[in-house]
Design a protein around this motif. Structure first.
Motif, PDB file in Angstrom:
ATOM      1  N   TYR A 106       0.476  -2.374  -0.911  1.00  0.00           N
ATOM      2  CA  TYR A 106       0.066  -3.119   0.279  1.00  0.00           C
ATOM      3  C   TYR A 106       1.043  -4.285   0.451  1.00  0.00           C
ATOM      4  O   TYR A 106       1.083  -5.195  -0.372  1.00  0.00           O
ATOM      5  CB  TYR A 106      -1.361  -3.638   0.147  1.00  0.00           C
ATOM      6  CG  TYR A 106      -2.386  -2.546  -0.050  1.00  0.00           C
ATOM      7  CD1 TYR A 106      -2.824  -1.769   1.016  1.00  0.00           C
ATOM      8  CD2 TYR A 106      -2.928  -2.287  -1.304  1.00  0.00           C
ATOM      9  CE1 TYR A 106      -3.762  -0.775   0.842  1.00  0.00           C
ATOM     10  CE2 TYR A 106      -3.863  -1.280  -1.493  1.00  0.00           C
ATOM     11  CZ  TYR A 106      -4.269  -0.530  -0.414  1.00  0.00           C
ATOM     12  OH  TYR A 106      -5.192   0.472  -0.596  1.00  0.00           O
ATOM     13  N   LYS A 142      -2.978  -8.065   5.687  1.00  0.00           N
ATOM     14  CA  LYS A 142      -3.467  -7.250   6.804  1.00  0.00           C
ATOM     15  C   LYS A 142      -3.471  -5.780   6.434  1.00  0.00           C
ATOM     16  O   LYS A 142      -4.423  -5.049   6.734  1.00  0.00           O
ATOM     17  CB  LYS A 142      -2.596  -7.492   8.033  1.00  0.00           C
ATOM     18  CG  LYS A 142      -3.086  -6.781   9.284  1.00  0.00           C
ATOM     19  CD  LYS A 142      -2.199  -7.113  10.483  1.00  0.00           C
ATOM     20  CE  LYS A 142      -2.694  -6.391  11.733  1.00  0.00           C
ATOM     21  NZ  LYS A 142      -1.846  -6.700  12.906  1.00  0.00           N
ATOM     22  N   ALA A 143      -2.406  -5.343   5.760  1.00  0.00           N
ATOM     23  CA  ALA A 143      -2.332  -3.948   5.312  1.00  0.00           C
ATOM     24  C   ALA A 143      -3.409  -3.652   4.279  1.00  0.00           C
ATOM     25  O   ALA A 143      -3.997  -2.572   4.261  1.00  0.00           O
ATOM     26  CB  ALA A 143      -0.953  -3.657   4.742  1.00  0.00           C
ATOM     27  N   ARG A 144      -3.693  -4.626   3.410  1.00  0.00           N
ATOM     28  CA  ARG A 144      -4.731  -4.428   2.396  1.00  0.00           C
ATOM     29  C   ARG A 144      -6.108  -4.312   3.037  1.00  0.00           C
ATOM     30  O   ARG A 144      -6.933  -3.495   2.622  1.00  0.00           O
ATOM     31  CB  ARG A 144      -4.703  -5.586   1.397  1.00  0.00           C
ATOM     32  CG  ARG A 144      -5.697  -5.442   0.260  1.00  0.00           C
ATOM     33  CD  ARG A 144      -5.545  -6.570  -0.727  1.00  0.00           C
ATOM     34  NE  ARG A 144      -4.272  -6.485  -1.430  1.00  0.00           N
ATOM     35  CZ  ARG A 144      -4.063  -5.730  -2.506  1.00  0.00           C
ATOM     36  NH1 ARG A 144      -5.054  -5.011  -2.993  1.00  0.00           N
ATOM     37  NH2 ARG A 144      -2.902  -5.724  -3.087  1.00  0.00           N
ATOM     38  N   HIS A 164      -6.812  -3.261   6.066  1.00  0.00           N
ATOM     39  CA  HIS A 164      -6.896  -1.988   6.788  1.00  0.00           C
ATOM     40  C   HIS A 164      -6.591  -0.785   5.907  1.00  0.00           C
ATOM     41  O   HIS A 164      -6.571   0.349   6.395  1.00  0.00           O
ATOM     42  CB  HIS A 164      -5.934  -2.004   7.982  1.00  0.00           C
ATOM     43  CG  HIS A 164      -6.291  -3.007   9.036  1.00  0.00           C
ATOM     44  ND1 HIS A 164      -7.330  -2.820   9.933  1.00  0.00           N
ATOM     45  CD2 HIS A 164      -5.762  -4.228   9.334  1.00  0.00           C
ATOM     46  CE1 HIS A 164      -7.409  -3.874  10.733  1.00  0.00           C
ATOM     47  NE2 HIS A 164      -6.471  -4.737  10.388  1.00  0.00           N
ATOM     48  N   ARG A 165      -6.368  -1.043   4.592  1.00  0.00           N
ATOM     49  CA  ARG A 165      -6.122   0.022   3.613  1.00  0.00           C
ATOM     50  C   ARG A 165      -4.928   0.883   4.017  1.00  0.00           C
ATOM     51  O   ARG A 165      -4.950   2.104   3.905  1.00  0.00           O
ATOM     52  CB  ARG A 165      -7.358   0.899   3.436  1.00  0.00           C
ATOM     53  CG  ARG A 165      -8.651   0.165   3.178  1.00  0.00           C
ATOM     54  CD  ARG A 165      -8.597  -0.641   1.910  1.00  0.00           C
ATOM     55  NE  ARG A 165      -8.486   0.209   0.737  1.00  0.00           N
ATOM     56  CZ  ARG A 165      -8.345  -0.239  -0.504  1.00  0.00           C
ATOM     57  NH1 ARG A 165      -8.235  -1.527  -0.717  1.00  0.00           N
ATOM     58  NH2 ARG A 165      -8.244   0.609  -1.515  1.00  0.00           N
ATOM     59  N   LYS A 166      -3.858   0.227   4.476  1.00  0.00           N
ATOM     60  CA  LYS A 166      -2.645   0.943   4.861  1.00  0.00           C
ATOM     61  C   LYS A 166      -1.617   0.791   3.754  1.00  0.00           C
ATOM     62  O   LYS A 166      -0.956  -0.249   3.628  1.00  0.00           O
ATOM     63  CB  LYS A 166      -2.096   0.399   6.184  1.00  0.00           C
ATOM     64  CG  LYS A 166      -2.963   0.737   7.392  1.00  0.00           C
ATOM     65  CD  LYS A 166      -2.306   0.246   8.675  1.00  0.00           C
ATOM     66  CE  LYS A 166      -3.148   0.616   9.896  1.00  0.00           C
ATOM     67  NZ  LYS A 166      -2.526   0.153  11.161  1.00  0.00           N
ATOM     68  N   LYS A 167      -1.491   1.829   2.944  1.00  0.00           N
ATOM     69  CA  LYS A 167      -0.536   1.803   1.852  1.00  0.00           C
ATOM     70  C   LYS A 167       0.864   2.127   2.358  1.00  0.00           C
ATOM     71  O   LYS A 167       1.032   2.935   3.261  1.00  0.00           O
ATOM     72  CB  LYS A 167      -0.929   2.811   0.768  1.00  0.00           C
ATOM     73  CG  LYS A 167      -2.227   2.483   0.053  1.00  0.00           C
ATOM     74  CD  LYS A 167      -2.505   3.484  -1.034  1.00  0.00           C
ATOM     75  CE  LYS A 167      -3.805   3.149  -1.779  1.00  0.00           C
ATOM     76  NZ  LYS A 167      -4.090   4.140  -2.842  1.00  0.00           N
ATOM     77  N   SER A 168       1.829   1.477   1.747  1.00  0.00           N
ATOM     78  CA  SER A 168       3.228   1.728   2.086  1.00  0.00           C
ATOM     79  C   SER A 168       3.811   2.678   1.058  1.00  0.00           C
ATOM     80  O   SER A 168       3.606   2.504  -0.153  1.00  0.00           O
ATOM     81  CB  SER A 168       4.014   0.413   2.097  1.00  0.00           C
ATOM     82  OG  SER A 168       5.369   0.649   2.386  1.00  0.00           O
ATOM     83  N   SER A 169       4.512   3.699   1.496  1.00  0.00           N
ATOM     84  CA  SER A 169       5.077   4.686   0.576  1.00  0.00           C
ATOM     85  C   SER A 169       6.194   4.050  -0.246  1.00  0.00           C
ATOM     86  O   SER A 169       7.037   3.322   0.271  1.00  0.00           O
ATOM     87  CB  SER A 169       5.630   5.882   1.355  1.00  0.00           C
ATOM     88  OG  SER A 169       6.658   5.474   2.239  1.00  0.00           O
ATOM     89  N   ASN A 222      12.117   4.145   2.589  1.00  0.00           N
ATOM     90  CA  ASN A 222      11.213   3.203   3.252  1.00  0.00           C
ATOM     91  C   ASN A 222      11.864   1.818   3.262  1.00  0.00           C
ATOM     92  O   ASN A 222      12.142   1.256   2.195  1.00  0.00           O
ATOM     93  CB  ASN A 222       9.878   3.157   2.520  1.00  0.00           C
ATOM     94  CG  ASN A 222       8.879   2.247   3.217  1.00  0.00           C
ATOM     95  OD1 ASN A 222       9.148   1.687   4.276  1.00  0.00           O
ATOM     96  ND2 ASN A 222       7.707   2.107   2.619  1.00  0.00           N
TER      97      ASN A 222
END
Length: 522
Positions: A231, A235-237, A239-244, A249
């Motif tokens: 994360y 904000k990403a954490r 919304h649970r949006k993991k980054s590859s 990337n």
């Protein structure tokens, strides 16, 4: 393992005190800890609630003085203190309690009595507790009626004058407070469980720091890969949006990219020295980052203009399609090809933004070991081995399946991914022994997902890398009637290669034009 690696001094236990490892172990069980703490709070509430009995207290007050004394009521404090002790013994004596019980027509004294001194005075307070306010008042009154019979015989030099008659209790003195009890039990349970897990974590024989690899393991350390945040922002954490965690990337940290490239160079050098082309990527336990390491190693090798194929041979839990963000309908099921249920027309997937080729799937196969050991698997690998520079095989964890052991004798080389504080040292060394027992070369260990602290994290800059655009490859597989399997393989040109060739062609044209102009001038 050699004796040197087993001969660890007492001072080496300082390395085991690793706060990050302990906190990570606690975080694994945080949900269980909270549930157990809540359960213990409810049990404490039920237990204490069932054993709770209301107690009511009736009080009366005496003035203590010595016989024949003309002093004021505050003058003889020492006499009052001594009297409190003796009077308490009198109140609980069998003689007085029997008299009180007889007066109330009861078989026993149904309560408790005590005496206390009011601080800095010669006032003595008689406290009587019972299960009901009426009983507490009655007992106190009965004691007032009978105490003189005993006190005159035991402490005749002291005079007790009644200052306040027995009071009627208005409420219980031992109020039940479930909220405070439950909160206390909840906190104490959490502290106890966290302490227990911390002790177990401390005693767990794992690899906690890079310098422990050479001391505890039978394999050499190829590269240390530090923890990469999934994360990138709060904000990403949320919304649970993991980054590859991929080299392609732009959000991947500069340090991780550089460390992975160092690993790729080491692996490439060692494999070229051994004339090896197939590489087995293994791990002992699940979730050690083996598949991510395999994917990035393949990407790094492909960036060096190498022709690389990555095979997701973890048929029990395929993950490469997720790592590269592919939809299930975009890939052909590798397992179905191995089982003979599908043709291999579109088995190989050309990845965008890299020169890497991928063979993967999405389905789970419990009989993966038999599938890996099939002739079809070896024929596919042999085909690409002859035409490509490297074939990297991502296998299931060695503690859960024997797939990696099936490939030990077949693969030319292997590496073992060891995540910080995950697998036990004895299990890691056993896996290294298995990899060393094959005909291929065990290159070493990749120490993965290592926490490097806040200071080091602050020094990591989010450098962005621009990678070449996608490539196009064409594959065809035909089946011969007589000889079994026939393969057709054709390379398409990547955009980078096309650009280089166009520039070369343009340069040649310019050279020809210049020669022609020069000739005409002559």
């Amino acid at each position: 393992m050699s004796n040197e690696k087993h001969n660890i001094s007492v001072n080496d236990y300082e390395m085991n005190i690793d706060l990050y490892s302990i906190l990570r172990d606690i975080s694994k069980y945080i949900v269980v800890i909270l549930l157990l703490a809540a359960s213990m709070s409810l049990l404490a509430y039920v237990y204490v609630g069932r054993s709770y009995h209301k107690q009511y207290e009736s009080t009366s007050t005496f003035i203590v003085s010595s016989k024949g004394s003309n002093n004021s009521v505050y003058s003889d404090l020492s006499t009052t203190t001594e009297m409190a002790t003796k009077f308490s013994e009198i109140l609980n004596s069998s003689i007085l309690q029997k008299k009180v019980a007889k007066e109330m027509n009861m078989d026993y004294f149904p309560g408790t009595a005590s005496a206390e001194v009011v601080n800095e005075t010669n006032l003595l307070v008689l406290k009587v507790q019972a299960d009901s306010p009426e009983m507490a008042f009655s007992l106190n009154k009965a004691i007032m009626n009978n105490y003189s019979v005993v006190t005159n015989q035991l402490i005749g030099t002291v005079v007790l004058d009644v200052l306040q008659n027995p009071t009627v209790p208005s409420g219980p003195v031992n109020e039940f407070q479930p909220a405070a009890l439950m909160k206390k039990t909840f906190v104490m349970t959490i502290v106890a469980l966290c302490g227990l897990i911390a002790i177990i974590s401390f005693l767990k024989d794992t690899v906690r720091k890079p310098k422990e690899v050479s001391k505890k393991l039978d394999g050499t350390l190829l590269q240390t890969l530090y923890h990469e945040r999934l994360y990138k922002s709060w904000k990403a954490r949320i919304h649970r949006k993991k980054s590859s965690v991929l080299l392609t990337n732009p959000g991947t940290s500069f340090q991780y990219v550089e460390d992975m490239k160092k690993l790729a160079r080491k692996v490439s050098s060692k494999m070229k020295d051994k004339q090896a082309k197939t590489l087995l990527v293994a791990s002992v336990e699940e979730n050690e980052g083996k598949s991510t390491v395999a994917a990035n190693l393949a990407l790094a090798l492909a960036e060096e203009s190498e022709k690389v194929l990555l095979i997701d041979a973890d048929l029990r839990k395929p993950s490469q399609y997720k790592i590269f963000g592919l939809a299930p309908e975009e890939v052909q099921e590798f397992g179905e090809v191995l089982n003979g249920n599908e043709k291999s027309d579109h088995l190989v997937h050309a990845l965008a933004k890299s020169e890497l080729l991928l063979v993967t799937g999405t389905m789970i196969y419990p009989n993966s070991t038999e599938m890996i050991a099939s002739d079809m698997f070896y024929k596919i690998v042999d085909f690409f081995k002859e035409r490509l520079d490297y074939v990297i095989i991502d296998t299931p964890p060695m503690s859960q399946a024997a797939d990696a052991e099936e490939l030990v004798d077949y693969a030319d080389a292997s590496i073992l991914v060891v995540r910080q504080h995950t697998a036990l040292v004895k299990d890691i060394n056993e896996a290294i022994s298995i990899l060393n027992s094959g005909e291929g070369t065990m290159l070493g260990c990749v120490y993965n997902d290592v926490f490097h602290g806040i200071a080091q994290t602050a020094r990591n800059y989010g450098y962005r890398y621009a990678y070449g655009s996608g490539s196009s490859y064409g594959y065809g597989y035909g089946y011969g009637n007589k000889y079994g399997y026939g393969y057709g393989y054709g390379y398409g040109r990547s955009s980078r290669q096309s650009k280089q060739e166009e520039q070369k062609e343009q340069h040649n044209k310019d050279s020809v034009t210049e020669r022609q102009v020069k000739k005409e001038d002559e």
